[in-house]
Motif scaffolding. Structure first.
Motif, PDB file in Angstrom:
ATOM      1  N   LEU A 142       0.835  -1.197   0.000  1.00  0.00           N
ATOM      2  CA  LEU A 142       0.000   0.000   0.000  1.00  0.00           C
ATOM      3  C   LEU A 142       0.872   1.250   0.000  1.00  0.00           C
ATOM      4  CD1 LEU A 142      -2.801   1.370   0.394  1.00  0.00           C
ATOM      5  CD2 LEU A 142      -2.468   1.061   2.862  1.00  0.00           C
ATOM      6  N   ASP A 143       0.518   2.214  -0.836  1.00  0.00           N
ATOM      7  CA  ASP A 143       1.166   3.524  -0.853  1.00  0.00           C
ATOM      8  C   ASP A 143       0.120   4.585  -0.558  1.00  0.00           C
ATOM      9  OD1 ASP A 143       3.636   2.465  -1.483  1.00  0.00           O
ATOM     10  OD2 ASP A 143       3.395   2.751  -3.645  1.00  0.00           O
ATOM     11  N   VAL A 144       0.439   5.491   0.364  1.00  0.00           N
ATOM     12  CA  VAL A 144      -0.459   6.589   0.717  1.00  0.00           C
ATOM     13  C   VAL A 144       0.257   7.895   0.417  1.00  0.00           C
ATOM     14  CG1 VAL A 144      -1.868   7.633   2.519  1.00  0.00           C
ATOM     15  CG2 VAL A 144      -1.446   5.164   2.551  1.00  0.00           C
ATOM     16  N   CYS A 145      -0.405   8.763  -0.328  1.00  0.00           N
ATOM     17  CA  CYS A 145       0.209  10.027  -0.737  1.00  0.00           C
ATOM     18  C   CYS A 145      -0.155  11.160   0.215  1.00  0.00           C
ATOM     19  CB  CYS A 145      -0.229  10.395  -2.153  1.00  0.00           C
ATOM     20  SG  CYS A 145       0.329   9.242  -3.424  1.00  0.00           S
ATOM     21  N   LYS A 146       0.630  12.205   0.173  1.00  0.00           N
ATOM     22  CA  LYS A 146       0.400  13.380   0.999  1.00  0.00           C
ATOM     23  C   LYS A 146      -0.957  13.989   0.674  1.00  0.00           C
ATOM     24  CE  LYS A 146       2.481  17.830   2.241  1.00  0.00           C
ATOM     25  NZ  LYS A 146       3.612  18.765   1.983  1.00  0.00           N
ATOM     26  N   GLY A 147      -1.754  14.287   1.710  1.00  0.00           N
ATOM     27  CA  GLY A 147      -3.065  14.876   1.526  1.00  0.00           C
ATOM     28  C   GLY A 147      -4.193  13.889   1.330  1.00  0.00           C
ATOM     29  N   ASP A 148      -3.889  12.594   1.227  1.00  0.00           N
ATOM     30  CA  ASP A 148      -4.931  11.579   1.071  1.00  0.00           C
ATOM     31  C   ASP A 148      -5.720  11.402   2.365  1.00  0.00           C
ATOM     32  OD1 ASP A 148      -4.377  10.994  -1.532  1.00  0.00           O
ATOM     33  OD2 ASP A 148      -3.284   9.149  -1.144  1.00  0.00           O
ATOM     34  N   ILE A 149      -7.000  11.102   2.220  1.00  0.00           N
ATOM     35  CA  ILE A 149      -7.797  10.587   3.339  1.00  0.00           C
ATOM     36  C   ILE A 149      -8.171   9.167   2.963  1.00  0.00           C
ATOM     37  CG2 ILE A 149      -9.817  10.874   4.803  1.00  0.00           C
ATOM     38  CD1 ILE A 149      -9.918  13.753   4.150  1.00  0.00           C
TER      39      ILE A 149
END
Length: 301
Positions: free
Chosen positions: A68-75
């Motif tokens: 899993l990759d989560v980007c800046k600003g994601d909810i």
């Protein structure tokens, strides 16, 4: 957007009922494998975490091969039934526990709200716990001073802020804990189902704050069984089942798959999820002591 959380082949193995490997021989085998940088031989007998089924092994995979990759600003909303591995994933991201295999790379400060009272000292007052949590995040006193009034005002418990938190109700605990986590200087906010303890007005207030946080460029990981909240708030979602990430992507698509996996209630009466994302019931009834449905009411009448 830059990636702030990168999860590669993450797995977490737990042993049921005992601490350690059960015998000195097994502990020695695992230690020797670790010294030689080999895979743990006991992991091979681990089974998926399916709560309503018995297994042949007392080793279960709470999480298995999560990428899993989560980007800046994601909810990012994480959904799944109880025991799917949601809380285990959040504890690993919060560095409360470590993964069995795989890796997690995080850029920035992490603030977590996982369980009622986590990070709070019961004998300290609410005000003192605000400073304690700020210090844990590496903030200086003057930084906390600048946010103190805003935190107290958001929590709505100003009258009790100088009272030891061990005298707080669960709702007051959550109010202060969320206010602290949301207003201190963190880059990533991790929130578990604890918001369900708060009243409706405060839950609505918290969801609005989470939306504001993401607008400011912070990242939010939100676990909840409240499907309308996930649909309204999250920019994307992930579905966990049996410790595996079975779907990741558009929030509505993930919700549809999750609802398709839910079981039907007694007498095959379905819970209907309407187009405007409000939960409606076709039938209501009462179960007697023998778990038989009585007094069935058609809500459409």
């Amino acid at each position: 957007m830059s990636t702030v959380i990168q999860i590669d082949n993450l797995s977490k193995l737990y042993r049921l009922g005992t601490i350690g490997s059960g015998t000195f021989q097994n502990d020695l085998i695992r230690w020797w494998a670790k010294i030689r940088k080999l895979d743990d031989p006991l992991q091979k007998v681990g089974e998926r975490n399916i709560q309503n089924k018995t297994g042949n092994s007392d080793l279960i995979w709470a999480l298995k091969d999560i990428n899993l990759d989560v980007c800046k600003g994601d909810i990012l909303g994480i959904i799944g039934k109880n025991g799917a591995g949601k809380s285990t994933l959040l504890k690993i991201l919060s560095r409360i526990t470590s993964p069995t295999t795989g890796s997690v790379k995080i850029k920035g400060r992490v603030a977590s709200l996982l369980e009622i009272g986590t990070g709070f000292h019961p004998d300290l007052t609410g005000r003192e716990n605000i400073y304690l949590n700020g210090a844990i995040l590496g903030m200086f006193r003057n930084e906390i001073d600048q946010r103190l009034d805003e935190i107290i005002d958001f929590s709505g418990i100003e009258r009790y802020i100088d009272t030891p938190v061990k005298r707080y109700s669960s709702g007051m605990y959550v109010r202060l804990a969320f206010a602290v986590a949301a207003h201190l200087n963190s880059d990533i906010l991790i929130v578990d189902e604890v918001l369900a303890v708060g009243d409706y007005a405060f839950q609505k207030k918290c969801l609005g704050k989470l939306d504001d946080i993401s607008t400011d460029g912070k990242t939010v990981i939100f676990v909840s069984h409240n499907i309308p909240s996930i649909q309204k708030l999250c920019t994307k979602a992930g579905l966990l089942s049996g410790g595996k990430l079975v779907q990741l992507g558009d929030t509505n698509s993930v919700i549809d798959q999750y609802l398709g996996m839910t079981k039907k209630i007694t007498n095959n009466r379905d819970i209907i999820y309407s187009q405007d994302k409000q939960i409606e019931f076709q039938f209501l009834g009462i179960l007697n002591k023998d778990d038989k449905l009585t007094d069935l009411i058609n809500t459409g009448e």
